[in-house]
Write an enzyme that holds these catalytic residues in place. Structure first.
Site, PDB file in Angstrom:
ATOM      1  N   GLY A   9      59.378 -23.769  -8.108  1.00  0.00           N
ATOM      2  CA  GLY A   9      59.649 -24.746  -9.148  1.00  0.00           C
ATOM      3  C   GLY A   9      58.421 -25.053  -9.974  1.00  0.00           C
ATOM      4  N   GLY A  10      57.315 -24.407  -9.653  1.00  0.00           N
ATOM      5  CA  GLY A  10      56.080 -24.595 -10.390  1.00  0.00           C
ATOM      6  C   GLY A  10      55.829 -23.481 -11.384  1.00  0.00           C
ATOM      7  CB  VAL A  11      53.380 -23.234 -14.159  1.00  0.00           C
ATOM      8  CG1 VAL A  11      52.086 -23.519 -13.425  1.00  0.00           C
ATOM      9  CG2 VAL A  11      53.134 -22.292 -15.331  1.00  0.00           C
ATOM     10  CG  ASP A  12      50.560 -21.137 -10.303  1.00  0.00           C
ATOM     11  OD1 ASP A  12      50.131 -20.939 -11.455  1.00  0.00           O
ATOM     12  OD2 ASP A  12      50.043 -21.953  -9.519  1.00  0.00           O
ATOM     13  CB  SER A  13      56.630 -19.485  -8.108  1.00  0.00           C
ATOM     14  OG  SER A  13      57.226 -20.686  -8.568  1.00  0.00           O
ATOM     15  CG  LEU A  32      61.906 -20.609   0.475  1.00  0.00           C
ATOM     16  CD1 LEU A  32      60.752 -20.301   1.420  1.00  0.00           C
ATOM     17  CD2 LEU A  32      63.118 -19.753   0.794  1.00  0.00           C
ATOM     18  CB  CYS A 101      53.927 -23.358   4.945  1.00  0.00           C
ATOM     19  SG  CYS A 101      55.433 -23.279   3.940  1.00  0.00           S
ATOM     20  CB  CYS A 197      55.380 -30.657   0.857  1.00  0.00           C
ATOM     21  SG  CYS A 197      55.867 -29.656   2.277  1.00  0.00           S
TER      22      CYS A 197
END
Length: 362
Positions: A9-13, A32, A101, A197
């Site tokens: 949900g972030g810019v990198d992925s 996930l 993780c 998180c």
């Protein structure tokens, strides 16, 4: 290749998935779900793996024109990451849940499922460079050293790396954000996630106390043996901690005190000076060699003990299945439970030689 893009949900992925599509791969996006109660994970600017993140990931996948799914890994995340985190602190060790993780969820559970479904590789937005020499993987630091994530990937096995893609390894974060903007991805300016998180308020001590209860013990001066105060549990401390010790009297020299050691059986927390924190020798177990090349005799390298910082020139050697590390200069705040990552092939190298879990320091 058939590529499963892990989309947080972030810019990198999102950009990593876009580059995988642009490279001609058959890409499917997956987010996930790591909590049965998403409200217990961080939200907003500091979020990671929340409901809003899954919506952001879905919107990015729609723009890229790729199929998108949400996979429920909550039970495994709880068992492999959260329970492990709590157990390590109860044992007086200092874990890194992001390393766990990556190792147990993103590159074990996720990769297992992806391979079972016929995918060739998993692509993520990690900042690390991965190449292959005669089929042997070589994991290196990112071109953007400020964002380098090779440390949290150093526990991956060669087989896992053979089925991994890190499309951002040669890029800088500013360029990735600019590219996201050009591609019309709404996450272009989304803040990065921070902290743990599964601890919504960021208060690790309270989280652990809720899980472990209170186990009072003594705060002891490491040099004199004098009892300086009481505490509610060793799980509330980490090696090198300075603030919140609850010491009832100042040091004779007026200087701050730091946590030097944790003894969970007796409940003793020993404190002392900054100088007493210095570590010159480390013994680590459960080594992993990403390039299938265990150390062959004493090896000059650079040691890193934290995701950001904590580096020193060192000589490492594999002895009876354990990694023994002699530091050329002392490091402070090194704790059992942390991951020791070795970079080489000498002091100037950026290749990940191996990683191991710190067991003993001196």
């Amino acid at each position: 290749m058939r590529v499963l893009a892990a989309m947080s949900g972030g810019v990198d992925s999102a950009v990593a998935a876009a580059r995988a599509v642009e490279a001609g791969h058959d890409v499917v996006g997956v987010h996930l779900a790591l909590s049965a109660k998403p409200g217990t994970l961080r939200t907003g600017a500091r979020g990671c793996c929340t409901i809003e993140d899954s919506h952001d990931a879905r919107r990015a996948a729609d723009i890229l024109g790729i199929p998108f799914y949400v996979w429920d890994f909550a039970e495994r995340f709880t068992e492999e990451v959260i329970e492990s985190f709590v157990g390590e602190y109860a044992a007086g060790r200092t874990p890194n849940p992001c390393v766990t993780c990556n190792e147990k969820i993103k590159f074990e559970a996720l990769l297992e499922k992806a391979m079972g479904l016929g995918f060739d590789a998993v692509a993520t937005g990690h900042y690390a460079r991965l190449s292959f020499v005669d089929g042997v993987p070589e994991l290196r630091r990112s071109a953007d050293l400020d964002k380098d994530q090779s440390y949290v990937l150093a526990s991956l096995t060669p087989e896992q790396l053979r089925h991994s893609l890190f499309p951002l390894g040669d890029s800088h974060k500013s360029d990735v954000r600019a590219e996201a903007g050009r591609r019309g991805l709404a996450v272009a300016n989304k803040p990065d996630s921070h902290d743990i998180c599964f601890i919504p308020d960021g208060d690790t001590k309270k989280f652990l106390e809720r899980r472990l209860g209170q186990h009072p013990g003594d705060l002891v001066d490491a040099e004199t043996g004098a009892v300086l105060g009481r505490h509610t549990g060793v799980h509330g401390f980490t090696i090198g901690q300075r603030k919140g010790l609850g010491v009832e009297q100042p040091a004779a020299d007026g200087k701050p005190r730091y946590v030097l050691s944790l003894e969970p059986v007796s409940g003793t927390v020993k404190v002392g000076s900054a100088e007493q924190l210095a570590v010159r020798e480390i013994e680590a177990d459960r080594p992993v060699w990403p390039s299938e090349r265990p150390l062959d005799g004493p090896t000059e390298c650079v040691l890193q003990v934290r995701a950001h910082g904590g580096t020193a020139d060192a000589v490492a050697e594999l002895v009876d299945g354990r990694v023994r590390i002699q530091l050329r200069e002392p490091l402070r705040g090194v704790a059992p439970g942390q991951v020791a990552v070795l970079y080489g092939p000498d002091k100037s190298g950026d290749l990940v030689l191996g990683s191991a879990k710190i067991a003993v320091t001196a």
